[in-house]
Write a protein that holds these residues in place. Sequence first.
Motif, short mmCIF file in Angstrom:
data_model
loop_
_atom_site.label_atom_id
_atom_site.label_comp_id
_atom_site.label_asym_id
_atom_site.label_seq_id
_atom_site.Cartn_x
_atom_site.Cartn_y
_atom_site.Cartn_z
N ALA A 14 0.83 -1.20 0.00
CA ALA A 14 0.00 0.00 0.00
C ALA A 14 0.86 1.25 0.00
CB ALA A 14 -0.92 0.00 1.22
N SER A 15 1.91 1.27 0.82
CA SER A 15 2.79 2.42 0.89
C SER A 15 3.52 2.65 -0.43
CB SER A 15 3.82 2.24 2.02
OG SER A 15 3.18 2.18 3.27
N LEU A 16 3.95 1.56 -1.06
CA LEU A 16 4.64 1.67 -2.34
C LEU A 16 3.72 2.28 -3.40
CD1 LEU A 16 7.06 1.12 -4.20
CD2 LEU A 16 6.12 -1.17 -4.59
N ALA A 170 -0.52 12.57 -0.33
CA ALA A 170 0.64 12.75 0.54
C ALA A 170 0.30 12.40 1.99
CB ALA A 170 1.14 14.20 0.45
N VAL A 171 -0.85 12.87 2.43
CA VAL A 171 -1.27 12.57 3.81
C VAL A 171 -1.50 11.07 3.97
CG1 VAL A 171 -3.06 12.96 5.55
CG2 VAL A 171 -2.27 14.86 4.13
N ALA A 172 -2.14 10.44 2.98
CA ALA A 172 -2.40 8.99 3.05
C ALA A 172 -1.10 8.22 3.18
CB ALA A 172 -3.16 8.55 1.81
N PHE A 173 -0.09 8.63 2.41
CA PHE A 173 1.20 7.93 2.46
C PHE A 173 1.87 8.10 3.81
CE2 PHE A 173 5.85 8.42 2.01
CZ PHE A 173 6.18 7.09 1.78
N PHE A 174 1.93 9.34 4.31
CA PHE A 174 2.68 9.61 5.54
C PHE A 174 1.99 9.06 6.78
CE2 PHE A 174 4.71 12.90 2.83
CZ PHE A 174 6.02 12.47 2.99
N ILE A 175 0.67 9.16 6.86
CA ILE A 175 0.02 8.63 8.07
C ILE A 175 -0.02 7.10 8.02
CG2 ILE A 175 -1.37 10.70 8.37
CD1 ILE A 175 -3.80 9.10 7.47
N GLY A 176 0.07 6.53 6.80
CA GLY A 176 0.10 5.07 6.70
C GLY A 176 1.37 4.47 7.27
N ILE A 177 2.38 5.31 7.45
CA ILE A 177 3.64 4.84 8.03
C ILE A 177 3.45 4.49 9.51
CG2 ILE A 177 6.01 5.53 8.63
CD1 ILE A 177 5.98 7.27 6.11
N PHE A 178 2.53 5.22 10.17
CA PHE A 178 2.22 4.95 11.58
C PHE A 178 1.26 3.77 11.63
CE2 PHE A 178 3.26 9.42 11.16
CZ PHE A 178 4.28 9.54 12.09
N LYS A 179 1.73 2.66 12.10
CA LYS A 179 1.02 1.39 11.96
C LYS A 179 -0.02 1.18 13.05
CE LYS A 179 5.19 -0.45 9.82
NZ LYS A 179 6.31 -1.41 9.93
N THR A 180 -1.20 1.77 12.80
CA THR A 180 -2.34 1.56 13.68
C THR A 180 -3.58 1.35 12.83
OG1 THR A 180 -3.04 3.87 13.84
CG2 THR A 180 -1.33 3.15 15.38
N THR A 181 -4.59 0.78 13.43
CA THR A 181 -5.83 0.53 12.68
C THR A 181 -6.43 1.84 12.18
OG1 THR A 181 -6.31 -1.44 14.01
CG2 THR A 181 -8.15 -0.43 12.83
N VAL A 182 -6.39 2.87 13.02
CA VAL A 182 -6.98 4.17 12.65
C VAL A 182 -6.26 4.78 11.44
CG1 VAL A 182 -7.38 6.54 13.40
CG2 VAL A 182 -7.80 4.65 14.98
N THR A 183 -4.92 4.74 11.46
CA THR A 183 -4.17 5.34 10.35
C THR A 183 -4.39 4.57 9.05
OG1 THR A 183 -2.17 4.11 10.99
CG2 THR A 183 -2.42 6.36 11.84
N PHE A 184 -4.54 3.24 9.16
CA PHE A 184 -4.80 2.46 7.95
C PHE A 184 -6.17 2.79 7.36
CE2 PHE A 184 -1.91 -0.99 9.89
CZ PHE A 184 -0.79 -0.33 9.40
N VAL A 185 -7.14 2.96 8.23
CA VAL A 185 -8.49 3.33 7.77
C VAL A 185 -8.46 4.70 7.11
CG1 VAL A 185 -10.82 3.93 8.51
CG2 VAL A 185 -9.71 1.90 9.46
N LEU A 186 -7.77 5.65 7.75
CA LEU A 186 -7.68 6.99 7.19
C LEU A 186 -6.95 6.98 5.85
CD1 LEU A 186 -6.86 9.14 10.36
CD2 LEU A 186 -8.98 9.13 9.04
N SER A 187 -5.88 6.22 5.76
CA SER A 187 -5.13 6.12 4.51
C SER A 187 -6.00 5.55 3.40
CB SER A 187 -3.89 5.26 4.70
OG SER A 187 -2.94 5.90 5.53
N ALA A 188 -6.77 4.54 3.72
CA ALA A 188 -7.66 3.94 2.73
C ALA A 188 -8.70 4.94 2.26
CB ALA A 188 -8.33 2.70 3.31
N LEU A 189 -9.28 5.69 3.20
CA LEU A 189 -10.29 6.69 2.85
C LEU A 189 -9.69 7.81 2.00
CD1 LEU A 189 -12.27 6.98 6.21
CD2 LEU A 189 -13.07 5.96 4.06
#
Length: 263
Positions: A14-16, A170-189
Amino acid sequence: MQLRLKGEVCIGVASLFSFVALILLIMVNVGQINPGRVPRSISMVNMNVTALGASLQAATGDPSQGLFNSTDWVLGAGRGLEPLYSWGIYAVCGYNLTNGVQGACSTSSLAYPFTPFEVIINDTPPRFNNTVTFFISNANDVDKFINSSYFKTITNVAFYLIFIATIATAVAFFIGIFKTTVTFVLSALLAMISAIFILAASILWSTIIRQAKTINDARSNQGISVGINVQQGNAPYMLWAAFALLVASIVPYTASCCTFRRR
């Protein structure tokens, strides 16, 4: 352990995808901001007016010497046409085809409009202005090409869609680095929102370019080609690629919510 490993793989994929999409969007943003090597190679649309002088001379019988600008690199001041014009989303640049390094760009601004007819008229020397305006505007099938207000409105909307999508990616990529359920959900959205916005912007630009390209076949009442050729640049392809990557990133971001487990 196996679930965590799957989670790590999903995060990496996902990050890539989101990172590559971000790079592509940044490249779209830098296109035509100046005549430097990288910016000048990226454009939304290109317009070649090299043949306009010959067409004008054939239609009027008067020589068109002095119509083009070969020494004074200033746009919009009526000092002569540039043979090639390239648009980015922040500016338009004009280039000498004999030396692609030489060129000038307009002042950069947010939502710089794609207005090919206005650019031609603004660069045309005063003594040719009325003749060029009449020649182009009275040719067959040029209504879409000369409709600057319509192009301004559509490119304005498309710009902000791309601008917001770039930030969201950009926000999706950077917050996805922080490995939590919330950040993954936000990155997906955010990836989903970015993909939708880029899709909409790509469709708008495709529509604009298709309508502008009607000038390619336009002819005067005498049957003389207008001598203007509009072609799509490479930036729209970058937008479509970014869209595909963002769509592809949504699945692993979503899967990461379920498969990633901290130690």
